[in-house]
Scaffold this active site. Structure first.
Site: not given
Ligand code: MOS
Length: 741
Positions: A469, A704, A708
């Protein structure tokens, strides 16, 4: 060199149409001739053993094919290893149907397979299981005394101490000792975990699995069932969110494959939403801080001690304590990470595992220290800005965090903030402004890709990565189109198939950098081959030309210094009577160069909350997230990644809580009615800023990764804003109104 025809432009998702039109298929949507359906029965107890399984009544129903359990499971080749490239914590992995033991609540104990889903579901109700219960331990707080440091850390071990944190702390003018706690949380992707196994005859299977890397499922199946590579193909073309829940092959895969091999039929197994709470979560964590600063606010000492839950069978640990060294300059630091074993399933990586947790605690505690020292929170962070990674003692490959502060603060209006808590009001609402900063690892992993350019001008590039996604299809298409000077419509990128070149799991924010580098390299290689083709022709204007003296634009190869010397790439194939031309590469990270530099993306998040003084209700009215993430390949998909992180951060701060009932040893709110996540009304004004950041070290494309970094500093910014609004520190998530009243 990457020029700018496609990279950096906000292209719409190339798979967008398929997704909205419903032609994008997910694991549970694939069909097969004579498909059968498996329904999982989950344990009714938390710990103990199965005394008896009576499946007689279920099996008597016409159309029920089998009820699998530990009593009749297949003999397996090797059941003792994780067979997962990631998320294989030290210990003994959970083995479905291994024996009669129950190790955690909702453990799958049987699979009912029938000709239809409805029948399997009904038959599952008729299976009678007798258990013998044993006492269990699910109370985290009561077991902290039994925490241990694992023999082996499955992620980064806590960095060795430097300086003398205890002495420096005792001498510091400003001292702070606090504890922060957050509960277990579950991933809750929209798509439930599912596996559809198509029986191809002769022991061969094709598997459609919900996974963040098809190769991982293939490896697991080959290992556990002793199948040859040629006999197992796994596909995962679309994934409806995963966030880490699909890094490790989950038990529905084992069950569907076992049933298919036993029955010699195609089998589909889809977990229920309730069962989505049965195979791993972000571990609940208690963080203890002792922070010392000089009178002027300069940091003198950091102690960060972490206690996090794990299962009794695996030592799951994540990077919770590496962040003080990354985010702050401090001469005296001491870190520890201990595990509290409970009768639960092993925790599992969840978006920015460890970072989300550690940065939450650290950034709230630092906010408290800033107040103690009488500094504005932003001023405090600038004063203690880290120019190098304290854990490794090496400089950052790039770090435009100051620019994140500057642009973010300006956009937000931070400089108009009144320092005192409860000093900003609007009617009956207390207004709070808080901020936090964060970082996430910018990793590159080995990845391969292949490319084929056809004489009709179409280019197909592929790699066995995934798109959960995040926009992988789109950015890989852009990189390929950019490199060979093609329009996006002429490029097709394929992924999610074990027959494609090897790629790492899609996770860790490393897909753009790893697979992107491979895609760039394979297209460059194809370009070189095209140049060689041109040079074979007698009297070619490209005869003496080197590869860096040509460029690909408008479906042509041309001379950089004289673009009028050009030839269509399809013409090159035609001249040589070729239908197509191919290339394949394996892209490796430049390890030596990279070991000299700490590689992280950075963020600064500013949040505004309005807290109703009478009711204690909290609204997050504004968030500005400024990100330094290297080169932004596609501002549109990039923005979506960060928006998603902000939304989740709001949920983490205010709503998300997997409630473990210590009496029953189970998560009692295992559905989306009781497990709260943000809805539209919870998300108001969100602004995303990407600051310019040039990084030539991280990888050849300079990106980069953004999967996350968007979440890590959101919850602490909100928590800090709530303190600023109310004058109350809530050190336990989620921050609900009862804790404020
Ligand atoms: Mo992520 S927690 O490396 O899908």
């Amino acid at each position: 060199m990457i020029n700018t025809q496609h990279i950096g432009t906000p292209a719409k998702r190339v798979d967008g149409r398929a997704k909205v039109a419903g032609t994008a298929k997910y694991a549970a949507e694939f069909e097969a001739p004579g498909l059968t359906h498996g329904v999982v029965i989950s344990s009714a107890i938390t710990k103990g053993r199965i005394k008896k399984i009576d499946a007689g009544e279920a099996l008597r129903l016409k159309g029920v094919l089998q009820v699998f359990s530990h009593q009749n499971r297949t003999k397996l080749a090797d059941f003792d290893k994780s067979y997962s490239d990631l998320d294989s914590p030290p210990g003994a992995p959970f083995r479905p149907f291994y024996d009669d033991k129950i190790q955690f609540a909702q453990q799958p104990v049987a699979l009912v397979v029938a000709e239809s889903y409805e029948l399997a579901r009904y038959a599952a109700l008729l299976v009678k299981i007798e258990y013998e219960q044993e006492p269990f331990e699910a109370d985290f707080e009561n077991r902290i005394g039994q925490a241990y440091a694992p023999e082996e850390y499955n992620s980064t071990p806590p960095p060795e101490p430097w300086g003398d944190a205890d002495v420096a702390y005792s001498k510091a003018e400003n001292q702070l000792e606090v504890e922060y706690f957050h509960p277990s949380q579950h991933h809750n992707p929209m798509e439930m975990h599912a596996s559809t196994v198509r029986w191809e005859g002769d022991g061969r299977i094709t598997v459609y699995d919900k996974i963040q890397g098809a190769l991982n499922s293939q490896k697991y199946i080959m290992g556990v069932f002793g199948l040859a590579k040629e006999d197992v193909r796994v596909l995962s073309p679309f994934v409806g969110g995963a966030f880490g829940s699909g890094l490790r092959p989950q038990y529905q895969l084992f069950m569907a494959v076992m049933a298919a091999l036993e029955l010699k039929r195609s089998v589909k197994v889809v977990l229920t939403r309730q069962q989505m709470f049965s195979f791993g979560h972000r571990p609940k964590t208690l963080q203890r801080f002792s922070l010392g600063a000089a009178a002027d606010g300069e940091l003198r000492a950091i102690r960060h001690d972490v206690f996090a839950e794990t299962s009794k069978f695996e030592d799951y640990q994540e990077d919770v304590v590496i962040w003080p060294g990354v985010l702050y300059k401090c001469e005296n630091v001491k870190l520890s990470h201990k595990l509290v074993p409970l009768d639960v399933y092993t925790p599992l990586d969840m978006r920015a595992p460890g970072g989300t947790t550690g940065i939450l605690g650290l950034e709230c505690a630092m906010d408290e220290l800033a107040y103690k020292a009488g500094l504005d929170p932003l001023e405090f962070r600038l004063k203690n800005y880290s120019e190098k990674d304290g854990n490794e003692g090496i400089p950052f490959s790039s770090k435009e965090l100051r620019e994140c502060y500057r642009q973010g603060a300006e956009k937000f209006g931070w400089y108009k903030r009144k320092k005192e808590p409860r000093s900003m009001k609007e009617g009956h609402n207390l207004i709070g402004w808080g901020m936090a900063h964060g970082a996430w690892e910018a990793k590159q992993k080995e990845a391969s890709a292949k490319a084929i350019l056809r004489v009709d001008g179409g280019l197909v590039v592929s790699s066995a990565t995934g798109d959960i996604g995040t926009g992988t299809y789109t950015i890989m298409t852009q990189i390929a189109a950019e490199t060979l000077g093609l329009p996006l419509e002429k490029v097709e990128f394929k992924l999610g198939d074990t027959s494609l070149p090897k790629a790492p799991l899609e996770g860790g924010s490393w897909t753009a950098s790893s697979v992107g580098s491979a895609v760039k390299a394979v297209c460059d290689k194809l370009g070189q081959k095209l140049l060689e083709l041109a040079q074979e022709k007698e009297g070619s204007p490209f005869a003496e030309v080197k590869f860096d003296e040509v460029e690909f634009r408008n479906e042509q190869m041309r001379l950089v210094k004289d673009p009028s010397i050009a030839i269509a790439v399809t013409e090159l194939l035609r001249q040589n009577k070729m239908d197509s031309i191919k290339a394949k590469v394996n892209a490796q990270p430049a390890k030596e160069q990279q070991s000299k530099w700490a590689r992280y993306s950075h963020s600064a998040v500013f949040a505004e909350v309005k807290v109703d003084e009478d009711l204690g209700t909290i609204k997050v009215t504004r968030v500005v997230s400024a990100i330094a993430g290297g080169r932004i390949l596609n501002p549109q998909t990039a923005r979506s990644q960060i928006l998603g992180g902000v939304v989740w951060g709001i949920g983490m701060a205010l709503e998300e809580y997997s409630v473990m009932d210590p009496q029953q040893g189970r998560f009692i709110n295992h559905d989306l009615a009781e497990y709260h996540v943000p809805v539209n009304a919870d998300v108001q004004d969100v602004e995303v800023i990407f600051v310019e950041e040039n990084d030539t070290v991280v990888n050849p494309i300079g990106a980069k990764g953004l999967g996350e970094i968007g979440i890590v500093s959101v919850a602490p910014a909100i928590a800090n804003a709530i303190f600023h609004a109310t004058g109350r520190r809530v050190r336990e998530l989620p921050i609900t109104l009862d804790k404020l009243l």
